[in-house]
Design a protein around this motif. Structure first.
Motif, PDB file in Angstrom:
ATOM      1  N   VAL A  33       0.190  -1.861  -4.009  1.00 42.80           N
ATOM      2  CA  VAL A  33      -0.768  -2.934  -4.319  1.00 42.80           C
ATOM      3  C   VAL A  33      -1.845  -2.574  -5.422  1.00 42.80           C
ATOM      4  CG1 VAL A  33      -2.352  -2.517  -2.652  1.00 42.80           C
ATOM      5  CG2 VAL A  33      -2.335  -4.754  -3.442  1.00 42.80           C
ATOM      6  N   MET A  34      -1.877  -3.718  -6.413  1.00 43.78           N
ATOM      7  CA  MET A  34      -3.087  -3.182  -7.328  1.00 43.78           C
ATOM      8  C   MET A  34      -4.135  -4.141  -7.008  1.00 43.78           C
ATOM      9  SD  MET A  34      -2.171  -1.082  -9.573  1.00 43.78           S
ATOM     10  CE  MET A  34      -3.010  -1.576 -10.905  1.00 43.78           C
ATOM     11  N   ARG A  53       2.784  -5.041  -5.688  1.00 51.30           N
ATOM     12  CA  ARG A  53       3.841  -5.030  -6.595  1.00 51.30           C
ATOM     13  C   ARG A  53       5.181  -5.560  -6.288  1.00 51.30           C
ATOM     14  NH1 ARG A  53       2.908  -0.533 -10.235  1.00 51.30           N
ATOM     15  NH2 ARG A  53       0.782   0.234 -10.092  1.00 51.30           N
ATOM     16  N   SER A  54       5.396  -5.358  -4.963  1.00 51.30           N
ATOM     17  CA  SER A  54       6.945  -6.072  -4.466  1.00 51.30           C
ATOM     18  C   SER A  54       6.615  -7.430  -4.131  1.00 51.30           C
ATOM     19  CB  SER A  54       7.292  -5.144  -3.475  1.00 51.30           C
ATOM     20  OG  SER A  54       8.495  -5.759  -2.698  1.00 51.30           O
ATOM     21  N   ALA A  97      -8.266  -1.043  -9.339  1.00 50.60           N
ATOM     22  CA  ALA A  97      -7.566  -0.082  -8.136  1.00 50.60           C
ATOM     23  C   ALA A  97      -6.257  -0.214  -7.742  1.00 50.60           C
ATOM     24  CB  ALA A  97      -8.679  -0.169  -6.831  1.00 50.60           C
ATOM     25  N   ALA A  98      -5.704   1.078  -7.214  1.00 47.36           N
ATOM     26  CA  ALA A  98      -4.166   1.192  -6.910  1.00 47.36           C
ATOM     27  C   ALA A  98      -4.074   1.974  -5.801  1.00 47.36           C
ATOM     28  CB  ALA A  98      -3.574   1.711  -8.194  1.00 47.36           C
ATOM     29  N   SER A  99      -2.936   1.177  -4.969  1.00 47.80           N
ATOM     30  CA  SER A  99      -2.673   1.875  -3.778  1.00 47.80           C
ATOM     31  C   SER A  99      -1.130   2.005  -3.637  1.00 47.80           C
ATOM     32  CB  SER A  99      -3.381   1.322  -2.584  1.00 47.80           C
ATOM     33  OG  SER A  99      -2.581   1.796  -1.406  1.00 47.80           O
ATOM     34  N   PRO A 100      -0.437   3.087  -3.317  1.00 42.64           N
ATOM     35  CA  PRO A 100       0.892   3.198  -3.070  1.00 42.64           C
ATOM     36  C   PRO A 100       1.411   2.658  -1.795  1.00 42.64           C
ATOM     37  CG  PRO A 100      -0.020   5.382  -2.310  1.00 42.64           C
ATOM     38  CD  PRO A 100      -1.262   4.463  -3.030  1.00 42.64           C
ATOM     39  N   ARG A 101       0.416   2.166  -0.986  1.00 44.79           N
ATOM     40  CA  ARG A 101       0.784   1.431   0.387  1.00 44.79           C
ATOM     41  C   ARG A 101       0.556  -0.017  -0.026  1.00 44.79           C
ATOM     42  NH1 ARG A 101      -1.963   5.870   0.660  1.00 44.79           N
ATOM     43  NH2 ARG A 101      -3.870   4.733   0.446  1.00 44.79           N
ATOM     44  N   GLY A 102       1.365  -0.895   0.651  1.00 48.82           N
ATOM     45  CA  GLY A 102       0.991  -2.128   0.545  1.00 48.82           C
ATOM     46  C   GLY A 102       0.710  -2.887   2.184  1.00 48.82           C
ATOM     47  N   ALA A 109     -10.375  -3.401   1.490  1.00 50.05           N
ATOM     48  CA  ALA A 109     -11.184  -2.434   2.093  1.00 50.05           C
ATOM     49  C   ALA A 109     -11.000  -1.155   0.688  1.00 50.05           C
ATOM     50  CB  ALA A 109     -10.440  -1.850   3.148  1.00 50.05           C
ATOM     51  N   ILE A 110     -12.195  -1.005   0.213  1.00 54.00           N
ATOM     52  CA  ILE A 110     -12.281   0.153  -0.918  1.00 54.00           C
ATOM     53  C   ILE A 110     -11.619   1.357  -0.491  1.00 54.00           C
ATOM     54  CG2 ILE A 110     -13.967   1.802  -2.025  1.00 54.00           C
ATOM     55  CD1 ILE A 110     -15.962  -0.478  -1.759  1.00 54.00           C
ATOM     56  N   GLY A 111     -11.602   1.864   0.940  1.00 56.63           N
ATOM     57  CA  GLY A 111     -11.112   2.934   1.141  1.00 56.63           C
ATOM     58  C   GLY A 111      -9.477   2.946   1.412  1.00 56.63           C
ATOM     59  N   ALA A 112      -8.715   1.705   1.089  1.00 56.72           N
ATOM     60  CA  ALA A 112      -7.638   1.736   1.006  1.00 56.72           C
ATOM     61  C   ALA A 112      -6.930   2.199  -0.068  1.00 56.72           C
ATOM     62  CB  ALA A 112      -6.969   0.179   1.407  1.00 56.72           C
ATOM     63  N   TYR A 113      -7.676   2.270  -1.161  1.00 59.27           N
ATOM     64  CA  TYR A 113      -7.229   2.584  -2.621  1.00 59.27           C
ATOM     65  C   TYR A 113      -7.218   3.974  -3.062  1.00 59.27           C
ATOM     66  CZ  TYR A 113      -6.698  -2.524  -2.739  1.00 59.27           C
ATOM     67  OH  TYR A 113      -6.150  -3.857  -2.384  1.00 59.27           O
ATOM     68  N   ASP A 114      -6.336   4.614  -3.549  1.00 58.00           N
ATOM     69  CA  ASP A 114      -6.291   5.953  -3.833  1.00 58.00           C
ATOM     70  C   ASP A 114      -6.929   6.205  -5.416  1.00 58.00           C
ATOM     71  OD1 ASP A 114      -2.993   6.602  -2.289  1.00 58.00           O
ATOM     72  OD2 ASP A 114      -5.258   6.402  -1.571  1.00 58.00           O
ATOM     73  N   TYR A 115      -6.740   5.270  -6.147  1.00 58.02           N
ATOM     74  CA  TYR A 115      -6.975   5.508  -7.718  1.00 58.02           C
ATOM     75  C   TYR A 115      -7.737   4.355  -8.247  1.00 58.02           C
ATOM     76  CZ  TYR A 115      -2.669   8.123  -6.778  1.00 58.02           C
ATOM     77  OH  TYR A 115      -1.758   9.138  -6.273  1.00 58.02           O
ATOM     78  N   TRP A 116      -8.764   4.654  -9.129  1.00 58.68           N
ATOM     79  CA  TRP A 116      -9.571   3.741  -9.577  1.00 58.68           C
ATOM     80  C   TRP A 116      -9.806   3.934 -11.105  1.00 58.68           C
ATOM     81  CZ3 TRP A 116     -12.150   0.061  -6.660  1.00 58.68           C
ATOM     82  CH2 TRP A 116     -12.178   0.218  -5.325  1.00 58.68           C
TER      83      TRP A 116
END
Length: 126
Positions: A33-34, A53-54, A97-102, A109-116
């Protein structure tokens, strides 16, 4: 590693529009997710919107629903946030922000994202 670079911030009068962009580079993330977050002076960073993303499902904070539109251009590996009917209370630094998990339950949640990204300033004058 994934790099996120925001652009498009600026100064706009209340009632105006602005579009911010987030270009994604580095390691390709096919799923997950972005999201857009924002942080106003003296306040905590808050969720604005997210897109999976999906499937492309999009979610918004109540404070921006009906005024902001998040979209993506897969060919350009870029996500956008179109902001209309802007209000002075929308003034903030906007972060991508980006997270490889969806995981739907965690998208706010801020903590759900790996990249900023580094953020882009949006200022709405009254």
């Amino acid at each position: 590693q994934v790099q996120l670079v925001e652009s498009g911030g600026g100064l706009v009068q209340a009632g105006g529009s602005l579009r911010v962009s987030c270009a994604v580079s580095g390691r390709t993330v096919s799923g997950g997710v972005m999201a857009w977050f924002r942080q106003a002076p003296g306040k905590e960073r808050e969720f604005v919107s997210a897109i999976f993303r999906s499937g492309g499902h999009i979610y918004y904070a109540d404070s921006v629903k009906g005024r902001f539109t998040m979209s993506r251009d897969n060919a350009k590996n870029t996500v956008y946030l179109q902001m209309n009917s802007l209000k002075p209370e929308d003034t903030a630094v906007y972060y991508c922000a980006a997270s490889p998990r969806g995981i739907l339950s965690t998208i706010r949640a801020i903590g759900a994202y790996d990249y900023w990204g580094q953020g882009t300033q949006v200022t709405v004058s009254s």
